[in-house]
Design an enzyme around this catalytic site. Sequence first.
Site, PDB file in Angstrom:
ATOM      1  N   CYS A 187     -25.117  40.509-100.420  1.00  0.00           N
ATOM      2  CA  CYS A 187     -25.118  39.040-100.408  1.00  0.00           C
ATOM      3  C   CYS A 187     -24.823  38.552-101.828  1.00  0.00           C
ATOM      4  O   CYS A 187     -25.419  39.032-102.796  1.00  0.00           O
ATOM      5  CB  CYS A 187     -26.480  38.515 -99.945  1.00  0.00           C
ATOM      6  N   SER A 191     -32.062  35.481 -92.399  1.00  0.00           N
ATOM      7  CA  SER A 191     -31.405  34.832 -93.533  1.00  0.00           C
ATOM      8  C   SER A 191     -30.056  34.320 -93.071  1.00  0.00           C
ATOM      9  O   SER A 191     -29.095  35.071 -92.987  1.00  0.00           O
ATOM     10  CB  SER A 191     -31.238  35.850 -94.673  1.00  0.00           C
ATOM     11  N   LEU A 192     -30.026  33.047 -92.750  1.00  0.00           N
ATOM     12  CA  LEU A 192     -28.794  32.467 -92.192  1.00  0.00           C
ATOM     13  C   LEU A 192     -27.918  31.931 -93.324  1.00  0.00           C
ATOM     14  O   LEU A 192     -26.761  32.322 -93.466  1.00  0.00           O
ATOM     15  CB  LEU A 192     -29.174  31.378 -91.184  1.00  0.00           C
ATOM     16  N   HIS A 193     -28.466  31.038 -94.110  1.00  0.00           N
ATOM     17  CA  HIS A 193     -27.835  30.557 -95.354  1.00  0.00           C
ATOM     18  C   HIS A 193     -26.499  29.844 -95.205  1.00  0.00           C
ATOM     19  O   HIS A 193     -25.885  29.524 -96.227  1.00  0.00           O
ATOM     20  CB  HIS A 193     -27.671  31.692 -96.365  1.00  0.00           C
ATOM     21  N   CYS A 242     -27.599  37.255-104.320  1.00  0.00           N
ATOM     22  CA  CYS A 242     -28.818  38.071-104.437  1.00  0.00           C
ATOM     23  C   CYS A 242     -28.655  39.150-105.503  1.00  0.00           C
ATOM     24  O   CYS A 242     -27.608  39.784-105.584  1.00  0.00           O
ATOM     25  CB  CYS A 242     -29.104  38.714-103.082  1.00  0.00           C
ATOM     26  N   GLY A 279     -34.000  45.197-100.489  1.00  0.00           N
ATOM     27  CA  GLY A 279     -33.597  46.040 -99.366  1.00  0.00           C
ATOM     28  C   GLY A 279     -33.485  45.285 -98.062  1.00  0.00           C
ATOM     29  O   GLY A 279     -33.979  44.162 -97.931  1.00  0.00           O
ATOM     30  N   GLU A 280     -32.824  45.912 -97.108  1.00  0.00           N
ATOM     31  CA  GLU A 280     -32.671  45.323 -95.777  1.00  0.00           C
ATOM     32  C   GLU A 280     -33.540  46.142 -94.815  1.00  0.00           C
ATOM     33  O   GLU A 280     -33.198  47.286 -94.475  1.00  0.00           O
ATOM     34  CB  GLU A 280     -31.182  45.358 -95.371  1.00  0.00           C
ATOM     35  N   ASN A 308     -32.292  30.639-106.247  1.00  0.00           N
ATOM     36  CA  ASN A 308     -32.641  31.031-107.622  1.00  0.00           C
ATOM     37  C   ASN A 308     -31.375  31.472-108.322  1.00  0.00           C
ATOM     38  O   ASN A 308     -30.618  32.268-107.772  1.00  0.00           O
ATOM     39  CB  ASN A 308     -33.576  32.244-107.599  1.00  0.00           C
ATOM     40  N   SER A 317     -37.918  40.074 -92.734  1.00  0.00           N
ATOM     41  CA  SER A 317     -36.714  39.271 -92.950  1.00  0.00           C
ATOM     42  C   SER A 317     -35.471  40.142 -92.888  1.00  0.00           C
ATOM     43  O   SER A 317     -35.422  41.214 -93.483  1.00  0.00           O
ATOM     44  CB  SER A 317     -36.815  38.589 -94.315  1.00  0.00           C
ATOM     45  N   CYS A 336     -29.747  47.888-102.294  1.00  0.00           N
ATOM     46  CA  CYS A 336     -29.393  47.320-100.993  1.00  0.00           C
ATOM     47  C   CYS A 336     -27.890  47.456-100.784  1.00  0.00           C
ATOM     48  O   CYS A 336     -27.118  47.408-101.726  1.00  0.00           O
ATOM     49  CB  CYS A 336     -29.798  45.839-100.972  1.00  0.00           C
TER      50      CYS A 336
END
Length: 344
Positions: free
Chosen positions: A116, A214-216, A119, A159-160, A290, A191, A112
């Site tokens: 992030c 995915s705002l987070h 991740c 992946g995106e 996680n 997503s 990816c």
Amino acid sequence: MKTDIKSLTLDELKAELAKMGEKAFKAGQIYSWLHKRGAVSFDEMTDISKNLRENLKNSYVIHNCSIEKKLVSMYDSTVKYLFRLHDGELIESVVMKYKYGYTICVSSQVGCKMGCRFCASGIAGFIRNLEPSEILSQIYTAQRDLDIRISHIVMMGVGEPLDNFDNVTKFLAMVSDENGLNIGMRNISLSTCGVVTGIYKLMEKKLQLTLSVSLHAPNDEIRSETMPVNNKWNIDTLLKACRDYTKATSRRISFEYAMIDGVNDSDECARQLASRLKGMLCHVNLIPVNSVKERDYKKSKEERIRSFIKILEAKGINTTVRRTLGSDINASCGQLRRGETNRE
Ligand code: SAH
């Protein structure tokens, strides 16, 4: 080079067969072998003449995933696959059992680009996009291996998806085609980390799938710190795209929010988030982050999660906490592939 036959839509396959001087109905038979029955070789297609099968072998290849590793959770029978692709690259998929059926989480790229921080998927960088056939094969291989029918798909693996737009939308068209698995768009979630141009392109297709974003983070300071994509499209730009998307499709957006201890889980963060999402047709899904070996982010404490939900719900925002499945098999976010490529 031989053509990847599993990435052809039925119409494309009909056109190819017409060029070979074959009848259109044969395309239907081949398509059904590939996409309904998950055939992995031309020789399985017993109602196709030997002659045509040989011709097909000369011009086309069937790209399959082979099972490199399979982990089954002792707690909830979640199954995690590490698949090897035809060129040796590795991807991950996870099959989860819910009351309403089996859901598969598929990958859309090898690695990816998005970076992030929390991740594992992008730690080793980006290698390549997956072809439609390679996204489909994750489902077909898992179905065959487990002898099940998958009813729901989430594009939440490595992946995106919106960074591989054409292949992903072709995959969506093929997997929902009645001549293939015929999985309804309402049973599919996609997503994105917030690729705004992709959200607008997807909007034009007016699909009935669920868009997860995915705002987070509730503000640009925290979001840019944890998600580099925010430097390109900030929260205001992203939320505007989400509002436009909902207006055009009437679909409720699901916001993913990974709860990270001491980073984005304060009451003030919850209040900011609530005020930003005010009035939107949306849902917030909290995910206790996680831990990833290479990063020092930790899950929020239970008490923080409870308080977050309380604040959001008091403001009328529908909120859930994602159930953890397969926690004993590293079932999330590129962890398995990462562990494997690391050893090489
Ligand atoms: N690139 C897409 C698809 C990946 S989906 C996207 O970003 O949405 C995977 C989801 O898991 C995303 O919401 C992602 O932000 C989240 N995620 C990644 N690493 C995680 C971690 N360590 N803990 C919890 N969620 C994580």
